[in-house]
Each structure stands twice: as structure tokens, then as C-alpha cells.
Write an enzyme that holds these catalytic residues in place. Structure first.
Site, PDB file in Angstrom:
ATOM      1  N   GLU A  76       0.818   5.620   0.222  1.00 51.80           N
ATOM      2  CA  GLU A  76       0.114   6.884   0.446  1.00 51.80           C
ATOM      3  C   GLU A  76       0.857   7.940  -0.357  1.00 51.80           C
ATOM      4  OE1 GLU A  76      -2.731   7.124   1.984  1.00 51.80           O
ATOM      5  OE2 GLU A  76      -2.687   4.996   2.566  1.00 51.80           O
ATOM      6  N   HIS A 108      -6.034   4.780   5.808  1.00 52.35           N
ATOM      7  CA  HIS A 108      -5.175   5.727   5.072  1.00 52.35           C
ATOM      8  C   HIS A 108      -3.800   5.871   5.710  1.00 52.35           C
ATOM      9  CE1 HIS A 108      -8.527   6.600   2.515  1.00 52.35           C
ATOM     10  NE2 HIS A 108      -9.245   6.989   3.528  1.00 52.35           N
ATOM     11  N   ASP A 136      -3.485  -0.087   6.083  1.00 55.49           N
ATOM     12  CA  ASP A 136      -4.179  -0.489   4.864  1.00 55.49           C
ATOM     13  C   ASP A 136      -3.557  -1.738   4.249  1.00 55.49           C
ATOM     14  OD1 ASP A 136      -5.778   1.689   5.288  1.00 55.49           O
ATOM     15  OD2 ASP A 136      -5.144   2.804   3.509  1.00 55.49           O
ATOM     16  N   ASP A 163       0.853  -1.189   0.000  1.00 54.47           N
ATOM     17  CA  ASP A 163       0.000   0.000   0.000  1.00 54.47           C
ATOM     18  C   ASP A 163       0.887   1.235   0.000  1.00 54.47           C
ATOM     19  OD1 ASP A 163      -2.932   1.051   0.444  1.00 54.47           O
ATOM     20  OD2 ASP A 163      -1.644   2.248   1.741  1.00 54.47           O
TER      21      ASP A 163
END
Length: 215
Positions: free
Chosen positions: A26, A182, A187, A24
Site C-alpha cells: 500500500e 486495500h 490483499d 502486496d
């Protein structure tokens, strides 16, 4: 029940030589070429002696925005990241990626696999940002397949009739923590739980197929 020393071979056989690794990211926006990579997390998928898949070790790094990177205020508001916070322990992209890649390459060897395959929720997004960062950094030894992936949005639609991560988590009987969402580490871990839950559901079908039986 398989012997412990047979587990690497079983993992390699299950996904045609690929090792699933949940990733994941961000970011500072939606454009992998122009927008900053700000966090990355990776979670191994492990195969237990009883034949069930479970999330394994997690690596997570804050990432310094590359020079000239765009960061959209709306994206930063969603992920809650302050890229310039003085106490943020961020690494340059190259260092963060190489640390994760080193661990993934080790896991690929230990599981007798040929390559890692990215697992993600809307995996195309994460894979695009990963590939763009690899290109920016000039990294030659990327352990991940460059375009193939497993997408839990698609798998969730098949298994549970849901494509939103929080709804898949609920349908799978797992626990969703909205206050932690988030964050790359959270996540990635919850996506790993979802992926394992879905793969474990298909265990019987897979075993019948390997025996030459049609479901």
C-alpha cells in the site's frame, strides 16, 4: 501421495527453482521513486502432501514514509492509511524489508529453491515499489527476482476471463470482503488464494507434461 520429505524438491521443480511469494504494498501514490511505501505484506505459498498449493504464513508491516516521500491524498483515501497516526506501529523501510527478506530467504532454503519470485495482482506495481525501496535502503541481499513475476491479473484473465481481483475471487468460488480490501495483509492473502486456485487447476496438465504427454 508424495512423502513429506519430498515436498521441498517438488516445490522447487514446479516453478523452475523459484519459490512463489505473494506480495502486496500500500502506497502514497503510483510513482515508486517519489511516493511513500506505507504497508507491505508477504504470504508464502505452500505445497501440501496431496499436491495442492495453499497460502502459508503471512508477514505484514506498517512502514514509515521515507524522508521527503510524496503522499497523494487520493491514494490515502483509498487505502485508509493515516501515515502520521500516533498509534500506528510503523517501521522504517529498511527494517520492514529486512524482516520480510529474512523469512523469505529461510523459506527459499527450506524449499530447495534458488530464489523467490513475486506474485501479485498487477505485480509490476508491487515489484517496482519493492525494488525502489531496496535501492533507497541500500539492501544487497534481495531474495526476489528483480524483474520476473507472476501476475494474477493475467492468470485470472486466462483461467476465468476476469482481470479485476474481486471478480476473479468470485469466479474462483472464493469469498471477497470489500471492507478489508486495500489492506496489504488482506490483499496479499486473497491474492495467494487466487494464485493457488489457478495453479491447482493446471495440476493435471503440468503432471502430463512432466510425463511427456501433450494435453
Amino acid at each position: 501421495m508424495p512423502e513429506a520429505d519430498a515436498m521441498p524438491q517438488l516445490m522447487a521443480a514446479r516453478f523452475r527453482g523459484f519459490l512463489p511469494v505473494v506480495v502486496d504494498v500500500e502506497t502514497g501514490g503510483f510513482n515508486p521513486r517519489t511516493d511513500a511505501l506505507l504497508e507491505i505484506a508477504a504470504v508464502l505459498v505452500e505445497l501440501r502432501p496431496d499436491g495442492l498449493f495453499v497460502p502459508g504464513e503471512t508477514w505484514r508491516y506498517h512502514v514509515k514514509p521515507f524522508e521527503g516521500a510524496n503522499m497523494e491524498p487520493a491514494s490515502l483515501e483509498v487505502n485508509g492509511i493515516d501515515p502520521h497516526h500516533p498509534l500506528r506501529p510503523a517501521l522504517p523501510e529498511h527494517d520492514a524489508l529486512q524482516r520480510i527478506f529474512r523469512e523469505v530467504r529461510t523459506a527459499v532454503r527450506e524449499h530447495d529453491c534458488t530464489r523467490a519470485i513475486l506474485v501479485g495482482h498487477n505485480a509490476f506495481f508491487d515489484l517496482q515499489f519493492l525494488n525502489a525501496a531496496v535501492e533507497r535502503c541500500g539492501i544487497k541481499r534481495n531474495p526476489f527476482h528483480p524483474f520476473s513475476s507472476f501476475d494474477t491479473a493475467t492468470l485470472g484473465g486466462i483461467a476465468y476471463g476476469q482481470t479485476v481481483l474481486s471478480r476473479i475471487v468470485d469466479a474462483a468460488g472464493l469469498t471477497w470482503d470489500s471492507s478489508s480490501a486495500h489492506s496489504a495483509a488482506y490483499d496479499a492473502h486473497i491474492t495467494a488464494e487466487v494464485f493457488c486456485a489457478i495453479v491447482n487447476q493446471f495440476r493435471g496438465i503440468y503432471e502430463d507434461t512432466k510425463k511427456g504427454h501433450r494435453p
